[in-house]
Design an enzyme around this catalytic site. Structure first.
Site, PDB file in Angstrom:
ATOM      1  N   LYS A 117       0.792  -1.089  -0.087  1.00 38.25           N
ATOM      2  CA  LYS A 117       0.084  -0.044   0.056  1.00 38.25           C
ATOM      3  C   LYS A 117       0.770   1.255   0.006  1.00 38.25           C
ATOM      4  O   LYS A 117       0.481   2.452  -0.692  1.00 38.25           O
ATOM      5  CB  LYS A 117      -0.863  -0.075   1.177  1.00 38.25           C
ATOM      6  N   LYS A 201      -5.024  -9.982  -7.165  1.00 39.25           N
ATOM      7  CA  LYS A 201      -6.408 -10.106  -6.277  1.00 39.25           C
ATOM      8  C   LYS A 201      -7.520  -9.253  -6.622  1.00 39.25           C
ATOM      9  O   LYS A 201      -7.133  -8.183  -7.064  1.00 39.25           O
ATOM     10  CB  LYS A 201      -5.848  -9.827  -4.720  1.00 39.25           C
ATOM     11  N   LYS A 204     -10.838  -3.696  -3.846  1.00 47.27           N
ATOM     12  CA  LYS A 204     -11.739  -2.387  -4.323  1.00 47.27           C
ATOM     13  C   LYS A 204     -10.737  -1.249  -4.929  1.00 47.27           C
ATOM     14  O   LYS A 204     -11.544  -0.366  -5.410  1.00 47.27           O
ATOM     15  CB  LYS A 204     -11.719  -1.703  -2.498  1.00 47.27           C
TER      16      LYS A 204
HETATM   17  P1  AMP Z   1     -11.047  -5.074   2.978  1.00 47.43           P
HETATM   18  O1  AMP Z   1     -11.896  -4.940   1.937  1.00 47.43           O
HETATM   19  O2  AMP Z   1      -9.527  -4.878   2.790  1.00 47.43           O
HETATM   20  O3  AMP Z   1     -11.432  -4.578   4.522  1.00 47.43           O
HETATM   21  O4  AMP Z   1     -11.315  -6.704   3.346  1.00 47.43           O
HETATM   22  C1  AMP Z   1     -12.467  -7.151   4.126  1.00 47.43           C
HETATM   23  C2  AMP Z   1     -12.285  -8.656   4.157  1.00 47.43           C
HETATM   24  O5  AMP Z   1     -12.508  -9.355   3.020  1.00 47.43           O
HETATM   25  C3  AMP Z   1     -11.000  -9.530   4.490  1.00 47.43           C
HETATM   26  O6  AMP Z   1     -11.325 -10.551   5.533  1.00 47.43           O
HETATM   27  C4  AMP Z   1     -10.272  -9.719   3.415  1.00 47.43           C
HETATM   28  O7  AMP Z   1      -9.305 -10.740   3.785  1.00 47.43           O
HETATM   29  C5  AMP Z   1     -11.359 -10.004   2.652  1.00 47.43           C
HETATM   30  N1  AMP Z   1     -10.943 -10.039   1.213  1.00 47.43           N
HETATM   31  C6  AMP Z   1     -10.608  -8.967   0.521  1.00 47.43           C
HETATM   32  N2  AMP Z   1     -10.511  -9.166  -0.710  1.00 47.43           N
HETATM   33  C7  AMP Z   1     -10.442 -10.542  -0.989  1.00 47.43           C
HETATM   34  C8  AMP Z   1     -10.321 -11.211  -2.140  1.00 47.43           C
HETATM   35  N3  AMP Z   1     -10.089 -10.919  -3.451  1.00 47.43           N
HETATM   36  N4  AMP Z   1     -10.674 -12.694  -1.975  1.00 47.43           N
HETATM   37  C9  AMP Z   1     -10.944 -13.115  -0.639  1.00 47.43           C
HETATM   38  N5  AMP Z   1     -11.330 -12.367   0.294  1.00 47.43           N
HETATM   39  C10 AMP Z   1     -10.872 -10.924   0.203  1.00 47.43           C
END
Ligand code: AMP
Ligand code: TRP
Length: 338
Positions: A117, A201, A204
């Site tokens: 990041k 991956k 967002k």
């Molecule tokens: P975040 O959007 O970074 O707050 O992530 C929220 C949750 O979604 C966390 O548990 C991440 O590990 C999961 N997560 C985010 N992106 C992915 C992805 N591409 N595949 C699987 N899990 C994800």
């Protein structure tokens, strides 16, 4: 073995919109775990300020409501599992400070998410981004949570939370005060990849909206994104060995398996040797069938932000009732008077 009661804590950042990776990697498991243990689900708004586009109060406010709506729409029952935003429970920030003094610079220097990041200009990243995993450890341990359902990308942060718990217990001669929280990373959806590049991956922050399926996308958009998803010219693989060098095929089959709650092996057996065009049609139908009810319910909930705020306040009260005595204990353990 410890005798800490089993408790689940997890959270998501209110930044941009949630996508299929968030749903399959985390949220779907959260819903299931409600029947197995006591659960708390947090909207980590303090973490959201560590994001690059941080000074956007209206966007943060909107995203907090959207993430809370997604939790409920996906099946979290706020009566059973408190839903709240992190900033409403000051115990998180209090414990995070103490943990900042427990965690070592060397530990944080190893965090790959910070490296990704902050990019090439580490000196321009906020201090908050650097110490982000320490706040995450506090989110978990302020409830003495024992299980943390997350996607693959959070594994290293969970290891850090365990290290912090262990060091606190050792340094303060308080053996077993904090449990060592277990990551719960299960199923074929723990690492959902971009629809445009099977080696990246789903995220967002990807500038291409076609790379992800957002939980706010309508049925036509979902179907179109799946139809346009990158594939290779070969027919679908017949066994897992044939995934080699075919990350897009692997990703689409994993997505299908996660949405359908079926083992990847079975899905593969059904579509082996077929053309992607046929498979994509079936996958699009499945994705729409599973996601549309969530999207519709999210829209309904978002139309009444005051009701979401009420639920968040109620959840925060229940969360604080668990967290406050633990922080009080910790303050006594570290030697604070009063
Ligand atoms: P975040 O959007 O970074 O707050 O992530 C929220 C949750 O979604 C966390 O548990 C991440 O590990 C999961 N997560 C985010 N992106 C992915 C992805 N591409 N595949 C699987 N899990 C994800
Ligand atoms: N770091 C997590 C993510 O980006 C979000 C998070 C913050 C979290 N605090 C948490 C997840 C506590 C689980 C438990 O996905």
């Amino acid at each position: 073995m410890t005798n800490h009661p089993q408790r689940v804590l997890s959270g998501m950042q209110p930044t941009n919109t949630l996508h299929l990776g968030n749903y399959l990697g985390a949220l779907k498991n959260w819903v299931r775990m409600q029947d197995e243990m006591d659960c708390l689900y947090c909207v980590v708004d303090m973490h959201a300020l560590t994001d690059a586009g941080y000074a956007k109060p209206d966007e943060v406010r909107r995203a907090i409501h959207e993430v809370a709506a997604a939790y409920i729409a996906a099946g979290i029952d706020p009566k059973k599992s408190p839903i709240f935003n992190q900033s409403r429970v000051p115990a998180h920030a209090e414990l995070a400070w103490i943990f900042n003094c427990v965690a070592r610079l060397g530990w944080l220097d190893r965090m790959t998410q910070f490296k990704e990041k902050s990019g090439k200009h580490k000196e321009r990243a906020s201090v908050g981004l650097y110490t982000y995993p320490v706040l995450m450890a506090a989110d978990i341990l302020v409830y003495k949570a024992t299980h943390v359902p997350v996607g693959e990308d959070q594994k290293q942060h969970l290891e850090l939370a365990r290290d912090i718990a262990q060091k606190f217990n050792n340094d303060y001669a308080a053996p077993d005060y904090f449990p060592l929280p277990e990551p719960v990373i299960t199923g074929p959806g723990t690492r959902v990849m971009s629809l445009r590049d099977g080696l990246k991956k789903m995220s967002k922050s990807d500038e291409s909206d076609n790379s992800r399926i957002n939980l706010t996308d309508d049925a036509d958009t979902i179907a179109q994104k799946i139809r346009k998803a990158k594939t290779d010219p070969l027919p679908l693989p017949t066994n897992e060995n044939e995934f080699k060098g075919r990350p897009e095929a692997e990703n689409l089959l994993n997505i299908y398996a996660a949405l359908a709650d079926e083992p990847v092996k079975d899905v593969m057996a059904r579509f082996a040797g077929q053309q992607f065009s046929v498979f994509k049609g079936t996958l699009a139908d499945l994705a729409v069938a599973k996601l549309s009810p969530i999207t519709t319910e999210m829209r309904r909930l978002m139309a009444d932000p005051a009701e979401i705020d009420r639920l968040l306040a109620e959840g925060a009260e229940k969360a604080a009732a668990i967290a406050e005595p633990i922080v009080k204990d910790v303050k006594r353990i570290v030697g604070f008077a009063g």
